[in-house]
Scaffold this motif. Structure first.
Motif, PDB file in Angstrom:
ATOM      1  N   GLN A   6       0.827  -1.217   0.000  1.00 25.38           N
ATOM      2  CA  GLN A   6       0.000   0.000   0.000  1.00 25.38           C
ATOM      3  C   GLN A   6       0.855   1.259   0.000  1.00 25.38           C
ATOM      4  O   GLN A   6       0.469   2.283  -0.579  1.00 25.38           O
ATOM      5  CB  GLN A   6      -0.923   0.001   1.213  1.00 25.38           C
ATOM      6  N   SER A  66     -15.548   4.472  -3.733  1.00 23.48           N
ATOM      7  CA  SER A  66     -14.312   3.699  -3.578  1.00 23.48           C
ATOM      8  C   SER A  66     -13.069   4.543  -3.847  1.00 23.48           C
ATOM      9  O   SER A  66     -11.970   4.207  -3.402  1.00 23.48           O
ATOM     10  CB  SER A  66     -14.322   2.469  -4.485  1.00 23.48           C
ATOM     11  N   GLY A  69     -11.145   5.484  -0.764  1.00 18.40           N
ATOM     12  CA  GLY A  69     -10.683   4.383   0.077  1.00 18.40           C
ATOM     13  C   GLY A  69      -9.181   4.340   0.291  1.00 18.40           C
ATOM     14  O   GLY A  69      -8.467   5.334   0.119  1.00 18.40           O
ATOM     15  N   GLN A  70      -8.717   3.157   0.657  1.00 18.69           N
ATOM     16  CA  GLN A  70      -7.310   2.942   0.982  1.00 18.69           C
ATOM     17  C   GLN A  70      -6.426   3.036  -0.265  1.00 18.69           C
ATOM     18  O   GLN A  70      -6.855   2.687  -1.368  1.00 18.69           O
ATOM     19  CB  GLN A  70      -7.126   1.546   1.599  1.00 18.69           C
ATOM     20  N   ASN A  73      -6.307   0.505  -3.594  1.00 13.48           N
ATOM     21  CA  ASN A  73      -7.608  -0.102  -3.862  1.00 13.48           C
ATOM     22  C   ASN A  73      -7.988   0.051  -5.327  1.00 13.48           C
ATOM     23  O   ASN A  73      -7.418   0.863  -6.054  1.00 13.48           O
ATOM     24  CB  ASN A  73      -8.694   0.530  -2.982  1.00 13.48           C
ATOM     25  N   GLN A 144     -12.225  -3.020  -3.822  1.00 19.26           N
ATOM     26  CA  GLN A 144     -11.399  -4.046  -3.196  1.00 19.26           C
ATOM     27  C   GLN A 144      -9.915  -3.677  -3.292  1.00 19.26           C
ATOM     28  O   GLN A 144      -9.509  -2.924  -4.172  1.00 19.26           O
ATOM     29  CB  GLN A 144     -11.642  -5.406  -3.863  1.00 19.26           C
ATOM     30  N   PRO A 145      -9.074  -4.214  -2.402  1.00 14.83           N
ATOM     31  CA  PRO A 145      -7.633  -3.961  -2.494  1.00 14.83           C
ATOM     32  C   PRO A 145      -7.004  -4.745  -3.638  1.00 14.83           C
ATOM     33  O   PRO A 145      -7.410  -5.877  -3.916  1.00 14.83           O
ATOM     34  CB  PRO A 145      -7.102  -4.439  -1.134  1.00 14.83           C
ATOM     35  N   ASN A 149      -5.301  -9.859  -4.592  1.00 16.84           N
ATOM     36  CA  ASN A 149      -6.574 -10.007  -5.282  1.00 16.84           C
ATOM     37  C   ASN A 149      -6.400 -10.731  -6.613  1.00 16.84           C
ATOM     38  O   ASN A 149      -5.279 -10.882  -7.114  1.00 16.84           O
ATOM     39  CB  ASN A 149      -7.194  -8.628  -5.530  1.00 16.84           C
TER      40      ASN A 149
END
Length: 210
Positions: A6, A66, A69-70, A73, A144-145, A149
């Protein structure tokens, strides 16, 4: 606490992250097999102050949630019947992103041809084209990350561009405040860059270092 993965997607300007994404391998493990390609073109969108951003002036909707988000992602969005793949960057609630515009096929080329029904550079030389070629046909992965994935960017699998070109972004309102900012980045002379002229294509090295 952010993972090392990340951290790649935050802590420095979004334009710098976009440049560093060039050459990284995008992989998608779909129901019919794996398809992957090296990123050759992308665009940076700098959030609430960027006139071309989905979050300009603090615009926040269920559709674009989204994007807040992080870092690292997935932001999958739809334009008419087509899907585009954006990577969320920067801290939570700082809605900046990087749109992937072109990839050079590396794994599952036959599968990509099957998904798109075409061959040659038009297989993946555009944002909707590359998503379709990978085999993504919905927004199921939105929010989603990327890490771990079925759709991911393998930061440890890459090619190194010989030269990176910066230009204004494609398809944005050029009369907007940031419409002409040079926030589109691509691998010079790579055939899979959208709009690359045939006479400018390097068909031997595709613009990568040896």
């Amino acid at each position: 606490m952010l993972s090392a993965y990340q951290q790649f997607f935050t802590g420095r300007p979004t334009t710098a992250i976009a440049r560093d994404l060039l050459g990284k391998l995008v992989r998608y493990q779909g129901p019919d097999g794996e398809a992957a390609g090296y990123i050759v073109e992308c665009e940076a969108y700098l959030g609430e102050n960027d006139s071309a951003s989905h979050a300009y002036n603090g615009r926040r909707t269920n559709y674009s949630e989204s994007l807040y988000g992080q870092p690292g992602n997935i932001y999958l969005y739809q334009i008419r019947a087509h899907y585009c793949f954006d990577i969320v960057v920067q801290a939570v609630n700082e809605p900046q992103g990087i749109l992937l515009r072109g990839i050079e096929p590396a794994i599952g080329q036959a599968l990509m041809h099957e998904h798109r029904g075409v061959t040659g550079v038009s297989l993946t030389n555009g944002p909707a084209k590359l998503v379709q070629a990978l085999g993504i046909h919905s927004r199921e992965l939105d929010g989603q990350p990327l890490e771990g994935n079925q759709l991911t960017v393998a930061l440890d699998q890459f090619k190194i561009p010989r030269e990176i070109i910066a230009t204004p972004r494609v398809g944005v309102n050029l009369s907007g405040k940031d419409g002409k900012k040079p926030w589109r980045f691509y691998v010079a002379n790579n055939p899979y860059v959208s709009g690359m002229r045939k006479r400018e294509m390097d068909l031997e090295t595709h613009g990568w270092r040896d």
